[in-house]
Design a protein around this motif. Structure first.
Motif, short mmCIF file in Angstrom:
data_model
loop_
_atom_site.label_atom_id
_atom_site.label_comp_id
_atom_site.label_asym_id
_atom_site.label_seq_id
_atom_site.Cartn_x
_atom_site.Cartn_y
_atom_site.Cartn_z
N ILE A 23 1.02 -1.21 -0.11
CA ILE A 23 -0.02 -0.25 -0.01
C ILE A 23 0.67 1.22 0.43
O ILE A 23 0.32 2.57 -0.39
CB ILE A 23 -1.53 0.05 1.16
CG1 ILE A 23 -2.05 -1.02 0.88
CG2 ILE A 23 -1.70 1.42 1.59
CD1 ILE A 23 -2.92 -1.40 2.47
N PHE A 40 -8.15 0.90 -3.17
CA PHE A 40 -8.26 -0.63 -2.67
C PHE A 40 -8.97 -1.36 -2.33
O PHE A 40 -10.56 -1.35 -2.08
CB PHE A 40 -6.66 -0.21 -1.33
CG PHE A 40 -5.08 0.28 -1.34
CD1 PHE A 40 -4.49 -0.10 -2.15
CD2 PHE A 40 -5.38 1.88 -0.98
CE1 PHE A 40 -3.25 0.47 -2.39
CE2 PHE A 40 -4.21 2.75 -1.40
CZ PHE A 40 -3.18 1.72 -1.46
N CYS A 81 -9.79 1.87 1.78
CA CYS A 81 -9.11 0.69 1.60
C CYS A 81 -9.62 -0.44 2.48
O CYS A 81 -10.26 -0.16 4.05
CB CYS A 81 -7.73 0.60 2.09
SG CYS A 81 -6.52 -0.52 2.85
#
Length: 262
Positions: A23, A40, A81
């Protein structure tokens, strides 16, 4: 107003530390290229590398989320995310949670997946407990951002009620017959029906997830897509192309309450 968004199609490992390295590298590169938001997939904090394994769990504001906040603040980039949130619920089942973090490093919203994937020979409810609160759009510098998590994409009302300027859909879209077709068709349909861009970012892996992250304009045209390999998709969204016509013409008094199935 235009906004540069990166969809990061990655394969999550079981270790949150290793995933955080992926990440961090992605965000550093995206920020250097002028991105304002990086999306993400779901499960991005941890996903079992072997069948029958368990995802790593952390509290909502544990080491993983804290690191994401610091990363967002350092680079001035919004982040979306997925994580596996320890819930304290009976039997120790966690939440499948999506974090939305502002460019200032603040948690702007938390979404615990409400519709678990108990379909197509999968049973997500064996490993996760469902959230009970619908997502409320987040005000970003570019407009109101809506969100659906993976399987929630199949329920039109989940998205329609949000009345936002663009949607992000973090996912782990599983492989199966016609599943890649379903993914792209549903993303395009939700874009057309709501008159706003819909951005789908899914995981990829050889045996579990399809890949194929893609984005669709309000017209239904594809703005860009990835194949099955890990990679990033750069998008420049022009939200002035949004079309609120269908939203204005809705008559929720006619279909606000659904009959229960027989």
């Amino acid at each position: 107003m235009a906004v540069k968004i990166i969809l990061a199609q990655l394969r999550a490992l079981q270790s949150s530390v290793e995933n955080l390295k992926k990440i961090t590298e992605t965000v550093q590169k995206a920020a250097a290229d002028g991105a304002q938001m990086v999306v993400f997939p779901e499960y991005m904090m941890s996903y079992p590398e072997e069948k029958g394994g368990k995802s790593e769990q952390q509290p909502l504001f544990g080491a993983f989320a804290t690191a994401l906040c610091a990363l967002a603040q350092t680079h001035g980039v919004w982040l979306v995310c997925g994580m596996t949130e320890r819930s304290g619920k009976p039997y120790g089942l966690p939440y499948n949670t999506i974090l939305i973090i502002s460019g200032a490093g603040n948690v702007a919203a938390v979404h615990r997946k409400t519709h678990l994937y108990d379909a197509f020979h999968w049973q997500e409810s064996r490993d996760y407990c469902a959230g009970s609160t619908p997502f409320s759009p987040v005000q970003t510098p570019w407009g109101r951002m809506g969100l659906a998590c993976c399987y929630e994409l199949r329920f039109p009302e989940v998205l329609t009620r949000q009345a936002c300027d663009f949607f992000v859909v973090p996912a782990g879209w599983t492989r199966g017959e016609h599943k890649a077709l379903h993914w792209r068709t549903l993303l395009a349909a939700r874009a057309i029906a709501n008159g706003v861009p819909v951005l789908g970012c899914t995981q990829t892996s050889p045996k579990v997830f399809t890949g194929g992250s893609a984005a669709f304009a309000p017209t239904g045209e594809c703005l860009g897509a990835l194949g099955e390999a890990e990679g990033t998709l750069e998008l420049l969204l022009d939200l002035s192309r949004n079309d609120p016509t269908t939203r204005r013409n809705r008559r929720p008094e006619l279909y606000g309450t659904f009959h229960k199935p027989l």
